[in-house]
Design an enzyme around this catalytic site. Sequence first.
Site, PDB file in Angstrom:
ATOM      1  N   GLU A 177       3.578  -5.626   8.674  1.00 50.63           N
ATOM      2  CA  GLU A 177       2.294  -5.467   7.965  1.00 50.63           C
ATOM      3  C   GLU A 177       1.866  -6.768   7.282  1.00 50.63           C
ATOM      4  OE1 GLU A 177       2.380  -0.676   6.912  1.00 50.63           O
ATOM      5  OE2 GLU A 177       2.861  -2.094   5.324  1.00 50.63           O
ATOM      6  N   HIS A 203       0.830  -1.223   0.000  1.00 45.66           N
ATOM      7  CA  HIS A 203       0.000   0.000   0.000  1.00 45.66           C
ATOM      8  C   HIS A 203       0.861   1.268   0.000  1.00 45.66           C
ATOM      9  CE1 HIS A 203      -0.106  -0.452   4.683  1.00 45.66           C
ATOM     10  NE2 HIS A 203       0.915   0.286   4.321  1.00 45.66           N
ATOM     11  N   HIS A 241      -2.553   4.317   9.724  1.00 51.04           N
ATOM     12  CA  HIS A 241      -1.225   4.804  10.126  1.00 51.04           C
ATOM     13  C   HIS A 241      -1.392   6.046  10.998  1.00 51.04           C
ATOM     14  CE1 HIS A 241      -0.611   2.466   6.426  1.00 51.04           C
ATOM     15  NE2 HIS A 241       0.637   2.281   6.793  1.00 51.04           N
ATOM     16  N   HIS A 301      10.005  -3.871   4.294  1.00 54.36           N
ATOM     17  CA  HIS A 301      10.368  -2.455   4.255  1.00 54.36           C
ATOM     18  C   HIS A 301      10.650  -1.918   5.637  1.00 54.36           C
ATOM     19  CE1 HIS A 301       5.960  -2.144   4.831  1.00 54.36           C
ATOM     20  NE2 HIS A 301       5.986  -0.832   4.907  1.00 54.36           N
TER      21      HIS A 301
HETATM   22  C1  DHB Z   1       5.479   3.997   2.949  1.00 54.46           C
HETATM   23  C2  DHB Z   1       4.485   4.033   3.923  1.00 54.46           C
HETATM   24  C3  DHB Z   1       3.870   2.870   4.312  1.00 54.46           C
HETATM   25  O1  DHB Z   1       2.845   2.841   5.191  1.00 54.46           O
HETATM   26  C4  DHB Z   1       4.238   1.679   3.787  1.00 54.46           C
HETATM   27  O2  DHB Z   1       3.645   0.580   4.250  1.00 54.46           O
HETATM   28  C5  DHB Z   1       5.223   1.636   2.803  1.00 54.46           C
HETATM   29  C6  DHB Z   1       5.829   2.803   2.399  1.00 54.46           C
HETATM   30  C7  DHB Z   1       6.148   5.246   2.519  1.00 54.46           C
HETATM   31  O3  DHB Z   1       5.864   6.321   3.083  1.00 54.46           O
HETATM   32  O4  DHB Z   1       6.958   5.204   1.584  1.00 54.46           O
HETATM   33 FE    FE Z   2       2.150   1.010   5.815  1.00 53.51          FE
END
Ligand code: DHB
Ligand code: FE
Length: 280
Positions: A240, A12, A59, A193
């Site tokens: 996540e 996402h 978030h 990530h």
């Molecule tokens: C970003 C934010 C998120 O919530 C995520 O799951 C992945 C990337 C971002 O800000 O790049």
């Molecule tokens: Fe996220």
Amino acid sequence: MAKLISGAAMSHIPPIGAASDNGKTQDPYYKPLFDGFEPARKWMRDTKPDTVIIIYNDHASAFSVDLINTFVLGVGEEFEPHDEGYGPRKVPTGIGNPELAEHMLEHLIMNDFDLALANEMTVDHGFTVPLTTMCGAPDEWPCKVIPLCVNVIKYTQPKGSRCFALGKEIRRAIDSYDSDETVAIWGTGGMSHQLQGERAGFINEEFDTMFLDKLGPDPESLARIPHIDYLRDAGSEGIELIMWLIMRGAMKSPKEVYRNYHVPMSNTAAGLICYDEQQQ
Ligand code: DHB
Ligand code: FE
């Protein structure tokens, strides 16, 4: 009875939404990713679920850090995009399915999953970006939506095994809903990530490939992954991925029909996987 016809999981990442909203999908950076969405969008058009249950995380948008619920089911009539600092995304309002959502809530609580409920809540990129990924930029989303919001942003997040079990109970709720509607379920977020600290930008393709490979045939082993392993192997936001296990728990006989993996998108590994539910 209502019929679960498909499941999918996808990242996402906010820039995916921004690229779509600002006409940048054909820019060299974004084009390969958006080209990779096309088969999934076609599948979505072909399979046409009436309602999609979207497992996502907030978030600190609709719910500030003052109040973080482990699981919240959206039983409202509609869900507007949240203003995350740049104005709300100019995407359609999600039209809810309060009747099915209330049935799910009752079924889940009576079967020992004590979800909170939200009559009103806005939805952030965790919810709107997957709709963009799967549906493009229509005037209205092609299906009703039921948001199921999961705490993945603040320790202690629910265990992967609990998420998997919740998915199984959601399936029993769908199977016992007296209606001829078709239903899809999406797990969102991930893949590996980390957005903060020394390892910001951390991506682990080997872990992500393992997760994609096992999600269909061996979800039980993924459901045993402890939080510390997500942190180590998938980065601080890789947790996540537990939301993908809720989707998988709801499926009995998934047949993988499409997969895409694109690295990097922003700081993040963008994954997408689609399953047909083979009817027994
Ligand atoms: C970003 C934010 C998120 O919530 C995520 O799951 C992945 C990337 C971002 O800000 O790049
Ligand atoms: Fe996220």
